[in-house]
Design an enzyme around this catalytic site. Sequence first.
Site, mmCIF file in Angstrom:
data_model
loop_
_atom_site.group_PDB
_atom_site.id
_atom_site.type_symbol
_atom_site.label_atom_id
_atom_site.label_comp_id
_atom_site.label_asym_id
_atom_site.label_seq_id
_atom_site.Cartn_x
_atom_site.Cartn_y
_atom_site.Cartn_z
ATOM 1 N N HIS A 103 0.884 -1.173 0.000
ATOM 2 C CA HIS A 103 0.000 0.000 0.000
ATOM 3 C C HIS A 103 0.918 1.218 0.000
ATOM 4 C CE1 HIS A 103 -3.301 2.640 0.690
ATOM 5 N NE2 HIS A 103 -3.276 2.654 2.010
ATOM 6 N N SER A 247 -36.205 -9.202 -9.584
ATOM 7 C CA SER A 247 -37.513 -9.116 -10.253
ATOM 8 C C SER A 247 -37.677 -7.782 -10.991
ATOM 9 C CB SER A 247 -38.618 -9.238 -9.211
ATOM 10 O OG SER A 247 -38.636 -8.058 -8.414
#
Length: 338
Positions: A103, A247
């Site tokens: 990092h 859905s």
Amino acid sequence: MSTTATTETLAKARIAVLGYGSQGRAHALNLKDSGLDVVVGLRPNGPTWHKAVADGFHVVEPAEAVRDADLVAVLTPDMVQPALYQQSIEPNIKPGAALLFAHGLNVHFKMIEPRTDIDVVLVAPKGPGALVRTEYERGRGVPCIYAVHQDVSGHAEEKATAYAAGLGGARAMLIKTDFKEETETDLFGEQAVLCGGASELVMKGFETLVEAGYQPEIAYYEVLHELKLIVDLFYEGGITKMLEFVSETAQYGDYVSGPRVIDAGTKERMKAVLKDIQDGTFTRNWVAEYQAGLPNYKKFKQADLEHPIEQVGAKLRARMAWLQSGAKSGQPALKKVG
Ligand code: NAD
Ligand code: MG
């Protein structure tokens, strides 16, 4: 982008891995299994010393590990790296050796200013240590990003890609970046979207339902538990797969209500978070907080742990057998986002 890198450049190198936590253990084991010469550097009788010994490593104090190394991988927590650098690395690292980070925080924000006679590179696998290890064992790899901050030997980039190859990353994909990009995007992601953004979104959704009189148990399932199903779809196939598997009603609600919750104002505030990261404000505040003994950090953490969603969540998770068996085997699905 590269998938052809090999470990060749490091074939005769001695690699010191400092730290044996999430990333350190995975790096050390993968590099060793790739045929490279690895020594682990840890504080004597620190919490992971015995684990590294049990895994078959030669374990010594950090200063000693650094002295003989051609490449030193710094894989301790970010906040202890400046002192580790000053005390154990700077006085001992060989001229022309490489210093490697997972990092870019300390180098990018100049909390570590590396000696000018060494290479400085970054290799960050895009996954937690446990996955870096299990993918390697399956003959695959986790993609890695890499960067060069300082090239003294003329071979800094080759050393970084060879290290990434040793991790198994080259079996998947290597992407070149720089310390600034890696540091700023990593901080932004965890603050605005992954840890900060996601947890606040879930807690505010839970509060909205409970304050409207719905049962906390029902609210927990709707706004926290089911998030995993959605994230799994994102992970496997992006927004497209999520839309494909929900859905039509859920899709319509997504289109009309999502932008009411996360709107242009949210994006403006994300830009303000990014600006604080870029100009160093966030890191300055974080270092001051760390040095003061974490007073606000502890307070914020306690408030999160005491949030009502945590009370009801603990009760509900205890009744989901599949979660219990995971916990008992000591193998959380993911350990730590870096
Ligand atoms: P960790 O907390 O899991 O492990 C830290 C290790 O360092 C432990 O072995 C600990 O005993 C040791 N240690 C602590 N203080 C020490 C000291 N003073 N001297 C020597 N050893 C010491 O850390 P981590 O999550 O693996 O993070 C390591 C680095 O990898 C950090 O720079 C982090 O930003 C980066 N990173 C982490 C992830 C991740 O998924 N965890 C992903 C990408 C990058
Ligand atoms: Mg939070």
